[in-house]
Design an enzyme around this catalytic site. Sequence first.
Site, PDB file in Angstrom:
ATOM      1  N   HIS A 274       0.822  -1.209   0.000  1.00  8.87           N
ATOM      2  CA  HIS A 274       0.000   0.000   0.000  1.00  8.87           C
ATOM      3  C   HIS A 274       0.856   1.259   0.000  1.00  8.87           C
ATOM      4  O   HIS A 274       2.052   1.200   0.219  1.00  8.87           O
ATOM      5  CB  HIS A 274      -0.967   0.015   1.188  1.00  8.87           C
ATOM      6  CG  HIS A 274      -0.300   0.124   2.530  1.00  8.87           C
ATOM      7  ND1 HIS A 274      -0.031  -0.974   3.301  1.00  8.87           N
ATOM      8  CD2 HIS A 274       0.164   1.193   3.226  1.00  8.87           C
ATOM      9  CE1 HIS A 274       0.557  -0.598   4.426  1.00  8.87           C
ATOM     10  NE2 HIS A 274       0.690   0.733   4.403  1.00  8.87           N
TER      11      HIS A 274
ATOM     12  N   ARG B 265      -1.144  11.039   4.814  1.00  3.63           N
ATOM     13  CA  ARG B 265      -1.764  11.626   6.006  1.00  3.63           C
ATOM     14  C   ARG B 265      -2.878  12.580   5.573  1.00  3.63           C
ATOM     15  O   ARG B 265      -2.709  13.314   4.605  1.00  3.63           O
ATOM     16  CB  ARG B 265      -0.716  12.359   6.828  1.00  3.63           C
ATOM     17  CG  ARG B 265       0.260  11.425   7.491  1.00  3.63           C
ATOM     18  CD  ARG B 265       1.333  12.196   8.268  1.00  3.63           C
ATOM     19  NE  ARG B 265       2.263  11.257   8.859  1.00  3.63           N
ATOM     20  CZ  ARG B 265       3.343  10.795   8.250  1.00  3.63           C
ATOM     21  NH1 ARG B 265       3.640  11.183   7.033  1.00  3.63           N
ATOM     22  NH2 ARG B 265       4.137   9.941   8.863  1.00  3.63           N
TER      23      ARG B 265
ATOM     24  N   GLU C  99      -3.589   3.773   2.069  1.00  8.35           N
ATOM     25  CA  GLU C  99      -3.819   3.890   3.509  1.00  8.35           C
ATOM     26  C   GLU C  99      -3.904   5.363   3.863  1.00  8.35           C
ATOM     27  O   GLU C  99      -2.970   6.127   3.613  1.00  8.35           O
ATOM     28  CB  GLU C  99      -2.672   3.251   4.287  1.00  8.35           C
ATOM     29  CG  GLU C  99      -2.751   3.468   5.792  1.00  8.35           C
ATOM     30  CD  GLU C  99      -1.469   3.056   6.501  1.00  8.35           C
ATOM     31  OE1 GLU C  99      -1.059   3.795   7.417  1.00  8.35           O
ATOM     32  OE2 GLU C  99      -0.883   2.018   6.144  1.00  8.35           O
TER      33      GLU C  99
ATOM     34  N   ASN D 147      -4.192  11.424  12.173  1.00  4.29           N
ATOM     35  CA  ASN D 147      -3.681  11.608  13.529  1.00  4.29           C
ATOM     36  C   ASN D 147      -4.653  12.504  14.274  1.00  4.29           C
ATOM     37  O   ASN D 147      -4.926  13.625  13.857  1.00  4.29           O
ATOM     38  CB  ASN D 147      -2.281  12.230  13.483  1.00  4.29           C
ATOM     39  CG  ASN D 147      -1.281  11.274  12.888  1.00  4.29           C
ATOM     40  OD1 ASN D 147      -1.187  10.130  13.297  1.00  4.29           O
ATOM     41  ND2 ASN D 147      -0.541  11.725  11.890  1.00  4.29           N
TER      42      ASN D 147
ATOM     43  N   HIS E 212       2.287  11.730  -7.138  1.00  3.61           N
ATOM     44  CA  HIS E 212       0.842  11.544  -7.215  1.00  3.61           C
ATOM     45  C   HIS E 212       0.489  10.068  -7.064  1.00  3.61           C
ATOM     46  O   HIS E 212       1.350   9.204  -7.145  1.00  3.61           O
ATOM     47  CB  HIS E 212       0.296  12.070  -8.552  1.00  3.61           C
ATOM     48  CG  HIS E 212       0.861  11.370  -9.743  1.00  3.61           C
ATOM     49  ND1 HIS E 212       1.962  11.835 -10.426  1.00  3.61           N
ATOM     50  CD2 HIS E 212       0.495  10.231 -10.378  1.00  3.61           C
ATOM     51  CE1 HIS E 212       2.245  11.019 -11.430  1.00  3.61           C
ATOM     52  NE2 HIS E 212       1.369  10.024 -11.415  1.00  3.61           N
TER      53      HIS E 212
ATOM     54  N   GLU F 169      -3.752  11.276 -10.334  1.00  7.59           N
ATOM     55  CA  GLU F 169      -3.768  11.160 -11.792  1.00  7.59           C
ATOM     56  C   GLU F 169      -4.842  10.160 -12.179  1.00  7.59           C
ATOM     57  O   GLU F 169      -4.898   9.058 -11.633  1.00  7.59           O
ATOM     58  CB  GLU F 169      -2.409  10.677 -12.306  1.00  7.59           C
ATOM     59  CG  GLU F 169      -2.366  10.513 -13.804  1.00  7.59           C
ATOM     60  CD  GLU F 169      -1.026  10.013 -14.311  1.00  7.59           C
ATOM     61  OE1 GLU F 169      -0.735  10.208 -15.498  1.00  7.59           O
ATOM     62  OE2 GLU F 169      -0.262   9.406 -13.511  1.00  7.59           O
TER      63      GLU F 169
END
Length: 143
Positions: free
Chosen positions: A6, A10, A54, A58, A78, A121
């Site tokens: 993966h 964030r 993923e 936080n 990207h 993209e």
Amino acid sequence: MTRYLHTMVRVTDPDATIDFFKLIGVEETRRIESEKGRFTLIYLAPEGQEEEVELTYNWPPEDGSAPETYDGGRNFGHLAFRVDDIYETCQRIMDAGHTMHRPPRDGHMAFVKTPDGISIELLQDGHLEPKEPWASMENIGSW
């Protein structure tokens, strides 16, 4: 043997980011919340694919101080997704209020950004002939 699993990015608003990815056919597959670590991991993938994006959220500090903010690093370019109909996908994204930074003028490639500024993209599966209004649209900002 090595196997790609993966890519992690964030985010500051998980719900807005999940809603954005739904516009291109990418859905939440699982979620992990850590009370102790004060974070949420949200995994997304197109239907039938194992490879995931993923999203790491936080949580804001318990003391009420400002939450983390993120600026894109120059080493990250990207994420790319192949779509069945780039014109339909781009229209759906624009109708939801997002800016098409690089419209699909050629019927093949477009760029848009998530609510946190992550460049996405979009690539057409196969080939579509250029058509209006896309062919005449200008780039907006950076992508």
